[in-house]
Motif scaffolding. Structure first.
Motif, PDB file in Angstrom:
ATOM      1  N   ALA A  69      64.758 103.001 -14.747  1.00  0.00           N
ATOM      2  CA  ALA A  69      63.424 102.901 -15.334  1.00  0.00           C
ATOM      3  C   ALA A  69      62.916 101.462 -15.284  1.00  0.00           C
ATOM      4  CB  ALA A  69      63.444 103.394 -16.777  1.00  0.00           C
ATOM      5  N   LEU A  70      63.781 100.514 -15.633  1.00  0.00           N
ATOM      6  CA  LEU A  70      63.387  99.102 -15.597  1.00  0.00           C
ATOM      7  C   LEU A  70      63.081  98.659 -14.173  1.00  0.00           C
ATOM      8  CD1 LEU A  70      62.948  96.413 -17.023  1.00  0.00           C
ATOM      9  CD2 LEU A  70      65.394  95.964 -16.757  1.00  0.00           C
ATOM     10  N   GLU A  71      63.941  99.023 -13.229  1.00  0.00           N
ATOM     11  CA  GLU A  71      63.714  98.666 -11.822  1.00  0.00           C
ATOM     12  C   GLU A  71      62.415  99.277 -11.313  1.00  0.00           C
ATOM     13  OE1 GLU A  71      65.254  96.524  -9.883  1.00  0.00           O
ATOM     14  OE2 GLU A  71      66.743  96.068 -11.432  1.00  0.00           O
ATOM     15  N   GLY A  72      62.136 100.510 -11.717  1.00  0.00           N
ATOM     16  CA  GLY A  72      60.890 101.167 -11.311  1.00  0.00           C
ATOM     17  C   GLY A  72      59.664 100.452 -11.854  1.00  0.00           C
ATOM     18  N   ALA A  73      59.715 100.068 -13.129  1.00  0.00           N
ATOM     19  CA  ALA A  73      58.590  99.367 -13.745  1.00  0.00           C
ATOM     20  C   ALA A  73      58.380  98.001 -13.093  1.00  0.00           C
ATOM     21  CB  ALA A  73      58.829  99.208 -15.245  1.00  0.00           C
ATOM     22  N   LEU A  74      59.472  97.268 -12.899  1.00  0.00           N
ATOM     23  CA  LEU A  74      59.359  95.946 -12.272  1.00  0.00           C
ATOM     24  C   LEU A  74      58.878  96.064 -10.828  1.00  0.00           C
ATOM     25  CD1 LEU A  74      62.545  94.159 -13.650  1.00  0.00           C
ATOM     26  CD2 LEU A  74      60.181  93.930 -14.430  1.00  0.00           C
ATOM     27  N   GLY A  75      59.335  97.084 -10.126  1.00  0.00           N
ATOM     28  CA  GLY A  75      58.896  97.309  -8.754  1.00  0.00           C
ATOM     29  C   GLY A  75      57.409  97.620  -8.672  1.00  0.00           C
ATOM     30  N   ALA A  76      56.916  98.415  -9.630  1.00  0.00           N
ATOM     31  CA  ALA A  76      55.490  98.748  -9.657  1.00  0.00           C
ATOM     32  C   ALA A  76      54.652  97.506  -9.945  1.00  0.00           C
ATOM     33  CB  ALA A  76      55.228  99.824 -10.710  1.00  0.00           C
TER      34      ALA A  76
ATOM     35  N   HIS B  52      55.553  94.383  -9.343  1.00  0.00           N
ATOM     36  CA  HIS B  52      55.706  93.531  -8.156  1.00  0.00           C
ATOM     37  C   HIS B  52      54.770  93.993  -7.039  1.00  0.00           C
ATOM     38  CE1 HIS B  52      57.789  92.169  -4.445  1.00  0.00           C
ATOM     39  NE2 HIS B  52      58.002  91.081  -5.167  1.00  0.00           N
ATOM     40  N   GLY B  53      54.751  95.281  -6.779  1.00  0.00           N
ATOM     41  CA  GLY B  53      53.911  95.829  -5.713  1.00  0.00           C
ATOM     42  C   GLY B  53      52.428  95.625  -5.978  1.00  0.00           C
ATOM     43  N   THR B  54      52.017  95.811  -7.224  1.00  0.00           N
ATOM     44  CA  THR B  54      50.602  95.629  -7.575  1.00  0.00           C
ATOM     45  C   THR B  54      50.186  94.175  -7.432  1.00  0.00           C
ATOM     46  OG1 THR B  54      50.698  97.492  -9.106  1.00  0.00           O
ATOM     47  CG2 THR B  54      48.888  95.943  -9.402  1.00  0.00           C
TER      48      THR B  54
ATOM     49  N   LYS C  18      49.674  93.067  -3.867  1.00  0.00           N
ATOM     50  CA  LYS C  18      48.391  93.495  -3.301  1.00  0.00           C
ATOM     51  C   LYS C  18      47.222  92.726  -3.910  1.00  0.00           C
ATOM     52  CE  LYS C  18      50.070  98.170  -2.543  1.00  0.00           C
ATOM     53  NZ  LYS C  18      50.042  99.559  -3.045  1.00  0.00           N
ATOM     54  N   GLY C  19      47.492  91.828  -4.853  1.00  0.00           N
ATOM     55  CA  GLY C  19      46.432  91.035  -5.462  1.00  0.00           C
ATOM     56  C   GLY C  19      45.839  91.652  -6.711  1.00  0.00           C
ATOM     57  N   GLY C  20      46.407  92.743  -7.189  1.00  0.00           N
ATOM     58  CA  GLY C  20      45.899  93.416  -8.376  1.00  0.00           C
ATOM     59  C   GLY C  20      46.474  92.829  -9.655  1.00  0.00           C
ATOM     60  N   SER C  21      46.194  93.494 -10.768  1.00  0.00           N
ATOM     61  CA  SER C  21      46.740  93.072 -12.052  1.00  0.00           C
ATOM     62  C   SER C  21      47.268  94.297 -12.796  1.00  0.00           C
ATOM     63  CB  SER C  21      45.672  92.356 -12.883  1.00  0.00           C
ATOM     64  OG  SER C  21      44.645  93.254 -13.250  1.00  0.00           O
ATOM     65  N   VAL C  22      48.193  94.054 -13.717  1.00  0.00           N
ATOM     66  CA  VAL C  22      48.783  95.127 -14.511  1.00  0.00           C
ATOM     67  C   VAL C  22      48.541  94.802 -15.976  1.00  0.00           C
ATOM     68  CG1 VAL C  22      50.903  96.342 -15.112  1.00  0.00           C
ATOM     69  CG2 VAL C  22      50.578  95.517 -12.785  1.00  0.00           C
ATOM     70  N   SER C  23      47.779  95.655 -16.668  1.00  0.00           N
ATOM     71  CA  SER C  23      47.475  95.442 -18.079  1.00  0.00           C
ATOM     72  C   SER C  23      48.243  96.444 -18.926  1.00  0.00           C
ATOM     73  CB  SER C  23      45.980  95.614 -18.343  1.00  0.00           C
ATOM     74  OG  SER C  23      45.260  94.627 -17.662  1.00  0.00           O
ATOM     75  N   LEU C  24      49.028  95.942 -19.866  1.00  0.00           N
ATOM     76  CA  LEU C  24      49.749  96.773 -20.815  1.00  0.00           C
ATOM     77  C   LEU C  24      49.140  96.476 -22.184  1.00  0.00           C
ATOM     78  CD1 LEU C  24      53.340  96.050 -19.471  1.00  0.00           C
ATOM     79  CD2 LEU C  24      51.918  98.040 -18.996  1.00  0.00           C
ATOM     80  N   VAL C  25      48.310  97.383 -22.678  1.00  0.00           N
ATOM     81  CA  VAL C  25      47.570  97.160 -23.917  1.00  0.00           C
ATOM     82  C   VAL C  25      48.534  96.835 -25.051  1.00  0.00           C
ATOM     83  CG1 VAL C  25      46.007  98.195 -25.591  1.00  0.00           C
ATOM     84  CG2 VAL C  25      45.693  98.642 -23.162  1.00  0.00           C
ATOM     85  N   GLY C  26      48.267  95.758 -25.742  1.00  0.00           N
ATOM     86  CA  GLY C  26      49.098  95.322 -26.847  1.00  0.00           C
ATOM     87  C   GLY C  26      50.230  94.404 -26.423  1.00  0.00           C
TER      88      GLY C  26
ATOM     89  N   GLY D  46      50.338  92.642 -22.811  1.00  0.00           N
ATOM     90  CA  GLY D  46      49.767  91.559 -22.033  1.00  0.00           C
ATOM     91  C   GLY D  46      49.365  92.004 -20.649  1.00  0.00           C
ATOM     92  N   THR D  47      48.968  91.020 -19.845  1.00  0.00           N
ATOM     93  CA  THR D  47      48.493  91.288 -18.493  1.00  0.00           C
ATOM     94  C   THR D  47      49.202  90.395 -17.494  1.00  0.00           C
ATOM     95  OG1 THR D  47      46.307  91.843 -19.372  1.00  0.00           O
ATOM     96  CG2 THR D  47      46.431  91.337 -17.025  1.00  0.00           C
ATOM     97  N   PHE D  48      49.736  91.010 -16.452  1.00  0.00           N
ATOM     98  CA  PHE D  48      50.306  90.286 -15.319  1.00  0.00           C
ATOM     99  C   PHE D  48      49.198  90.204 -14.274  1.00  0.00           C
ATOM    100  CE2 PHE D  48      53.859  92.447 -17.331  1.00  0.00           C
ATOM    101  CZ  PHE D  48      54.833  91.457 -17.399  1.00  0.00           C
ATOM    102  N   TYR D  49      48.985  89.031 -13.697  1.00  0.00           N
ATOM    103  CA  TYR D  49      47.948  88.885 -12.682  1.00  0.00           C
ATOM    104  C   TYR D  49      48.337  87.776 -11.708  1.00  0.00           C
ATOM    105  CZ  TYR D  49      46.328  84.912 -15.504  1.00  0.00           C
ATOM    106  OH  TYR D  49      46.259  83.729 -16.188  1.00  0.00           O
ATOM    107  N   VAL D  50      47.566  87.672 -10.624  1.00  0.00           N
ATOM    108  CA  VAL D  50      47.812  86.655  -9.606  1.00  0.00           C
ATOM    109  C   VAL D  50      46.796  85.538  -9.790  1.00  0.00           C
ATOM    110  CG1 VAL D  50      47.896  86.169  -7.135  1.00  0.00           C
ATOM    111  CG2 VAL D  50      48.688  88.374  -7.999  1.00  0.00           C
ATOM    112  N   GLY D  51      47.297  84.330  -9.972  1.00  0.00           N
ATOM    113  CA  GLY D  51      46.432  83.163 -10.093  1.00  0.00           C
ATOM    114  C   GLY D  51      46.483  82.359  -8.803  1.00  0.00           C
ATOM    115  N   LYS D  52      45.556  81.436  -8.676  1.00  0.00           N
ATOM    116  CA  LYS D  52      45.506  80.594  -7.481  1.00  0.00           C
ATOM    117  C   LYS D  52      45.754  79.148  -7.892  1.00  0.00           C
ATOM    118  CE  LYS D  52      42.378  83.656  -5.111  1.00  0.00           C
ATOM    119  NZ  LYS D  52      41.023  83.880  -4.655  1.00  0.00           N
ATOM    120  N   ARG D  53      46.606  78.480  -7.150  1.00  0.00           N
ATOM    121  CA  ARG D  53      46.863  77.061  -7.358  1.00  0.00           C
ATOM    122  C   ARG D  53      46.256  76.321  -6.176  1.00  0.00           C
ATOM    123  NH1 ARG D  53      52.871  75.730  -7.666  1.00  0.00           N
ATOM    124  NH2 ARG D  53      52.719  77.273  -9.310  1.00  0.00           N
TER     125      ARG D  53
END
Length: 90
Positions: free
Chosen positions: A24-31, A33-35, A38-46, A48-55
């Motif tokens: 389950a953990l590997e599946g969640a982390l893989g999802a 990572h994959g998102t 592709k340049g997307g973001s993953v929001s988990l309400v309550g 936080g949000t994982f996203y891609v920033g630019k440096r």
């Protein structure tokens, strides 16, 4: 807490085997990572949000020689904590 501690905590909390918790953990982390790949973001309400920033590209110095170098622009993974997570920590 490291990965094996997290797997153990998931297994105990969800009342499942460690092997199932690891999958389950590997599946969640893989999802996530994959998102992000592709340049997307993953929001988990309550939580936080994982996203891609630019440096931006910038100048730097080689610590060994002191010579000026150019550091190229890069995409970096970032995390912004949600309100519930911030409140739980404080």
């Amino acid at each position: 807490m490291n990965k094996s501690d997290l797997i153990e905590a998931i297994a105990k909390k969800a009342d499942i085997s460690k092997a199932a918790a690891e999958r389950a953990l590997e599946g969640a982390l893989g999802a996530i990572h994959g998102t992000l790949r592709k340049g997307g973001s993953v929001s988990l309400v309550g939580f936080g949000t994982f996203y891609v920033g630019k440096r931006a590209a910038r100048g730097g110095r080689n610590p060994r020689t002191g010579a000026a170098i150019r550091i190229k622009a890069a995409k970096v993974p970032k995390f912004r904590a949600g309100k519930a997570l911030k409140d739980a920590v404080n």
